[in-house]
Design a protein around this motif. Structure first.
Motif, PDB file in Angstrom:
ATOM      1  N   LEU A 127      -5.576 -11.854  54.719  1.00 42.03           N
ATOM      2  CA  LEU A 127      -5.070 -10.944  53.888  1.00 42.03           C
ATOM      3  C   LEU A 127      -4.282 -12.006  52.881  1.00 42.03           C
ATOM      4  O   LEU A 127      -3.402 -12.637  53.102  1.00 42.03           O
ATOM      5  CB  LEU A 127      -3.748 -10.067  54.598  1.00 42.03           C
ATOM      6  CG  LEU A 127      -4.589  -9.435  55.812  1.00 42.03           C
ATOM      7  CD1 LEU A 127      -3.364  -8.822  56.627  1.00 42.03           C
ATOM      8  CD2 LEU A 127      -5.560  -8.420  55.100  1.00 42.03           C
ATOM      9  N   GLU A 128      -4.607 -11.464  51.583  1.00 45.88           N
ATOM     10  CA  GLU A 128      -3.802 -12.104  50.240  1.00 45.88           C
ATOM     11  C   GLU A 128      -2.822 -11.458  49.884  1.00 45.88           C
ATOM     12  O   GLU A 128      -2.822 -10.208  49.612  1.00 45.88           O
ATOM     13  CB  GLU A 128      -4.798 -12.485  49.404  1.00 45.88           C
ATOM     14  CG  GLU A 128      -4.379 -13.638  48.175  1.00 45.88           C
ATOM     15  CD  GLU A 128      -5.278 -13.897  47.143  1.00 45.88           C
ATOM     16  OE1 GLU A 128      -4.818 -14.637  46.275  1.00 45.88           O
ATOM     17  OE2 GLU A 128      -6.413 -13.671  47.400  1.00 45.88           O
ATOM     18  N   ILE A 129      -1.326 -12.199  49.858  1.00 46.14           N
ATOM     19  CA  ILE A 129      -0.240 -11.474  49.305  1.00 46.14           C
ATOM     20  C   ILE A 129       0.105 -11.924  47.987  1.00 46.14           C
ATOM     21  O   ILE A 129       0.192 -13.215  47.986  1.00 46.14           O
ATOM     22  CB  ILE A 129       0.860 -11.701  50.369  1.00 46.14           C
ATOM     23  CG1 ILE A 129       0.397 -10.777  51.551  1.00 46.14           C
ATOM     24  CG2 ILE A 129       2.100 -10.849  50.066  1.00 46.14           C
ATOM     25  CD1 ILE A 129       1.297 -11.196  52.817  1.00 46.14           C
ATOM     26  N   ALA A 130       0.318 -11.140  46.930  1.00 46.51           N
ATOM     27  CA  ALA A 130       1.027 -11.742  45.598  1.00 46.51           C
ATOM     28  C   ALA A 130       2.392 -11.264  45.906  1.00 46.51           C
ATOM     29  O   ALA A 130       3.018 -10.026  45.351  1.00 46.51           O
ATOM     30  CB  ALA A 130       0.460 -11.173  44.424  1.00 46.51           C
ATOM     31  N   PRO A 131       3.317 -12.231  46.307  1.00 42.36           N
ATOM     32  CA  PRO A 131       4.659 -12.114  46.264  1.00 42.36           C
ATOM     33  C   PRO A 131       5.457 -11.426  45.039  1.00 42.36           C
ATOM     34  O   PRO A 131       5.111 -11.737  44.096  1.00 42.36           O
ATOM     35  CB  PRO A 131       5.391 -13.099  46.768  1.00 42.36           C
ATOM     36  CG  PRO A 131       4.251 -14.065  47.247  1.00 42.36           C
ATOM     37  CD  PRO A 131       3.091 -13.492  46.560  1.00 42.36           C
ATOM     38  N   GLY A 132       6.385 -10.207  45.210  1.00 41.50           N
ATOM     39  CA  GLY A 132       6.631  -9.547  43.919  1.00 41.50           C
ATOM     40  C   GLY A 132       8.287  -9.801  44.186  1.00 41.50           C
ATOM     41  O   GLY A 132       9.039  -9.642  43.105  1.00 41.50           O
ATOM     42  N   ARG A 133       8.723  -9.793  45.329  1.00 40.47           N
ATOM     43  CA  ARG A 133      10.334  -9.745  45.668  1.00 40.47           C
ATOM     44  C   ARG A 133      10.460 -10.451  46.838  1.00 40.47           C
ATOM     45  O   ARG A 133       9.655 -10.017  48.097  1.00 40.47           O
ATOM     46  CB  ARG A 133      10.863  -8.231  45.715  1.00 40.47           C
ATOM     47  CG  ARG A 133      12.160  -8.146  45.773  1.00 40.47           C
ATOM     48  CD  ARG A 133      12.541  -6.630  45.680  1.00 40.47           C
ATOM     49  NE  ARG A 133      14.299  -6.541  45.676  1.00 40.47           N
ATOM     50  CZ  ARG A 133      14.498  -5.554  45.716  1.00 40.47           C
ATOM     51  NH1 ARG A 133      14.019  -4.205  45.441  1.00 40.47           N
ATOM     52  NH2 ARG A 133      16.036  -5.494  45.975  1.00 40.47           N
ATOM     53  N   ALA A 134      11.551 -11.048  47.129  1.00 39.91           N
ATOM     54  CA  ALA A 134      12.002 -11.969  48.444  1.00 39.91           C
ATOM     55  C   ALA A 134      13.315 -12.091  48.606  1.00 39.91           C
ATOM     56  O   ALA A 134      14.042 -12.121  47.326  1.00 39.91           O
ATOM     57  CB  ALA A 134      11.093 -13.145  48.413  1.00 39.91           C
ATOM     58  N   ASP A 135      13.714 -12.108  49.847  1.00 44.16           N
ATOM     59  CA  ASP A 135      15.027 -12.616  50.132  1.00 44.16           C
ATOM     60  C   ASP A 135      15.217 -13.953  49.522  1.00 44.16           C
ATOM     61  O   ASP A 135      14.532 -14.496  49.355  1.00 44.16           O
ATOM     62  CB  ASP A 135      15.210 -12.541  51.607  1.00 44.16           C
ATOM     63  CG  ASP A 135      16.753 -13.055  52.154  1.00 44.16           C
ATOM     64  OD1 ASP A 135      16.803 -14.041  52.123  1.00 44.16           O
ATOM     65  OD2 ASP A 135      17.347 -11.944  52.557  1.00 44.16           O
ATOM     66  N   ASP A 136      16.509 -14.258  49.076  1.00 41.62           N
ATOM     67  CA  ASP A 136      16.875 -15.523  48.624  1.00 41.62           C
ATOM     68  C   ASP A 136      16.355 -16.606  49.445  1.00 41.62           C
ATOM     69  O   ASP A 136      15.818 -17.599  48.924  1.00 41.62           O
ATOM     70  CB  ASP A 136      18.377 -15.729  48.605  1.00 41.62           C
ATOM     71  CG  ASP A 136      18.749 -14.812  47.581  1.00 41.62           C
ATOM     72  OD1 ASP A 136      18.046 -14.391  46.514  1.00 41.62           O
ATOM     73  OD2 ASP A 136      20.231 -14.686  47.185  1.00 41.62           O
ATOM     74  N   LEU A 181      13.840 -16.926  50.875  1.00 42.11           N
ATOM     75  CA  LEU A 181      12.034 -17.083  50.622  1.00 42.11           C
ATOM     76  C   LEU A 181      11.874 -17.205  49.451  1.00 42.11           C
ATOM     77  O   LEU A 181      10.533 -17.169  48.809  1.00 42.11           O
ATOM     78  CB  LEU A 181      11.442 -15.877  51.470  1.00 42.11           C
ATOM     79  CG  LEU A 181      11.652 -15.961  52.945  1.00 42.11           C
ATOM     80  CD1 LEU A 181      10.922 -14.608  53.395  1.00 42.11           C
ATOM     81  CD2 LEU A 181      11.055 -16.897  53.500  1.00 42.11           C
ATOM     82  N   ALA A 182      12.740 -17.520  48.408  1.00 40.56           N
ATOM     83  CA  ALA A 182      12.534 -17.612  46.866  1.00 40.56           C
ATOM     84  C   ALA A 182      11.409 -18.567  46.661  1.00 40.56           C
ATOM     85  O   ALA A 182      10.911 -18.206  45.668  1.00 40.56           O
ATOM     86  CB  ALA A 182      13.711 -17.740  46.236  1.00 40.56           C
ATOM     87  N   PHE A 183      11.233 -19.632  47.413  1.00 36.39           N
ATOM     88  CA  PHE A 183      10.355 -20.505  46.940  1.00 36.39           C
ATOM     89  C   PHE A 183       8.870 -20.016  46.873  1.00 36.39           C
ATOM     90  O   PHE A 183       8.079 -20.591  46.433  1.00 36.39           O
ATOM     91  CB  PHE A 183      10.189 -21.938  48.014  1.00 36.39           C
ATOM     92  CG  PHE A 183       9.838 -21.367  49.298  1.00 36.39           C
ATOM     93  CD1 PHE A 183       8.671 -21.814  49.564  1.00 36.39           C
ATOM     94  CD2 PHE A 183      10.979 -20.915  50.354  1.00 36.39           C
ATOM     95  CE1 PHE A 183       8.397 -21.421  51.049  1.00 36.39           C
ATOM     96  CE2 PHE A 183      10.425 -20.633  51.685  1.00 36.39           C
ATOM     97  CZ  PHE A 183       8.949 -20.935  51.924  1.00 36.39           C
ATOM     98  N   LEU A 184       8.786 -18.856  47.648  1.00 31.04           N
ATOM     99  CA  LEU A 184       7.349 -18.308  47.513  1.00 31.04           C
ATOM    100  C   LEU A 184       7.097 -17.509  46.323  1.00 31.04           C
ATOM    101  O   LEU A 184       5.965 -17.560  45.820  1.00 31.04           O
ATOM    102  CB  LEU A 184       7.158 -17.037  48.807  1.00 31.04           C
ATOM    103  CG  LEU A 184       7.312 -17.724  50.256  1.00 31.04           C
ATOM    104  CD1 LEU A 184       7.267 -16.626  51.205  1.00 31.04           C
ATOM    105  CD2 LEU A 184       6.152 -18.731  50.551  1.00 31.04           C
ATOM    106  N   LEU A 185       8.170 -17.094  45.778  1.00 32.43           N
ATOM    107  CA  LEU A 185       7.946 -16.315  44.357  1.00 32.43           C
ATOM    108  C   LEU A 185       7.537 -17.566  43.309  1.00 32.43           C
ATOM    109  O   LEU A 185       6.767 -17.263  42.275  1.00 32.43           O
ATOM    110  CB  LEU A 185       8.954 -15.695  43.899  1.00 32.43           C
ATOM    111  CG  LEU A 185       9.527 -14.559  44.796  1.00 32.43           C
ATOM    112  CD1 LEU A 185      10.744 -13.940  44.418  1.00 32.43           C
ATOM    113  CD2 LEU A 185       8.310 -13.556  44.911  1.00 32.43           C
ATOM    114  N   ALA A 186       8.036 -18.524  43.353  1.00 28.38           N
ATOM    115  CA  ALA A 186       7.769 -19.914  42.541  1.00 28.38           C
ATOM    116  C   ALA A 186       6.414 -19.937  42.639  1.00 28.38           C
ATOM    117  O   ALA A 186       5.933 -20.558  41.707  1.00 28.38           O
ATOM    118  CB  ALA A 186       8.916 -20.820  42.744  1.00 28.38           C
ATOM    119  N   ALA A 187       5.975 -20.104  43.881  1.00 28.08           N
ATOM    120  CA  ALA A 187       4.425 -20.850  44.274  1.00 28.08           C
ATOM    121  C   ALA A 187       3.302 -19.414  43.679  1.00 28.08           C
ATOM    122  O   ALA A 187       2.098 -19.714  43.592  1.00 28.08           O
ATOM    123  CB  ALA A 187       4.423 -20.951  45.580  1.00 28.08           C
ATOM    124  N   ALA A 188       3.967 -18.157  43.424  1.00 30.12           N
ATOM    125  CA  ALA A 188       2.965 -17.231  43.207  1.00 30.12           C
ATOM    126  C   ALA A 188       2.312 -17.209  41.909  1.00 30.12           C
ATOM    127  O   ALA A 188       2.839 -17.694  40.892  1.00 30.12           O
ATOM    128  CB  ALA A 188       3.595 -15.822  43.461  1.00 30.12           C
TER     129      ALA A 188
END
Length: 97
Positions: free
Chosen positions: A79-88, A90-97
């Protein structure tokens, strides 16, 4: 980011024989910085992997190296997820998106 479900298949009985090699494969995923989390699917359904920093093709190639996959102990669902919002935290996941 990807969530991978590794669901036990008909060859589940071979899991104990391949567990060390499977755990070595998991360790490499963490060492390479690709795996963020692994765990069991309850109750006894298989396992999961949370992966990031790779393309789908790279992840598929990595999954083909898992002894559980090559020996048909598990089937794979990605399952591929395009992160749109995250708890602080997990913010590093948004930068990688």
């Amino acid at each position: 980011m990807f969530v991978v479900a590794l669901r036990f298949s008909a060859n589940k009985s071979q899991a104990p024989n391949l567990m060390q090699a499977h755990n070595d494969w998991i360790r490499r995923g963490f060492d390479d910085g690709v795996f963020l989390l692994t765990g069991s699917l309850k109750p006894g359904l298989g396992g999961t992997v949370l992966a990031h920093g790779v393309t789908r093709a790279e992840l598929e190639a990595r999954l083909k190296e898992d002894p559980f996959v090559t020996e048909d102990v598990v089937s794979v669902e990605i399952l591929e997820i395009a992160p749109g919002r995250a708890d602080d935290r997990l913010a590093f996941l948004l930068a990688a998106a």
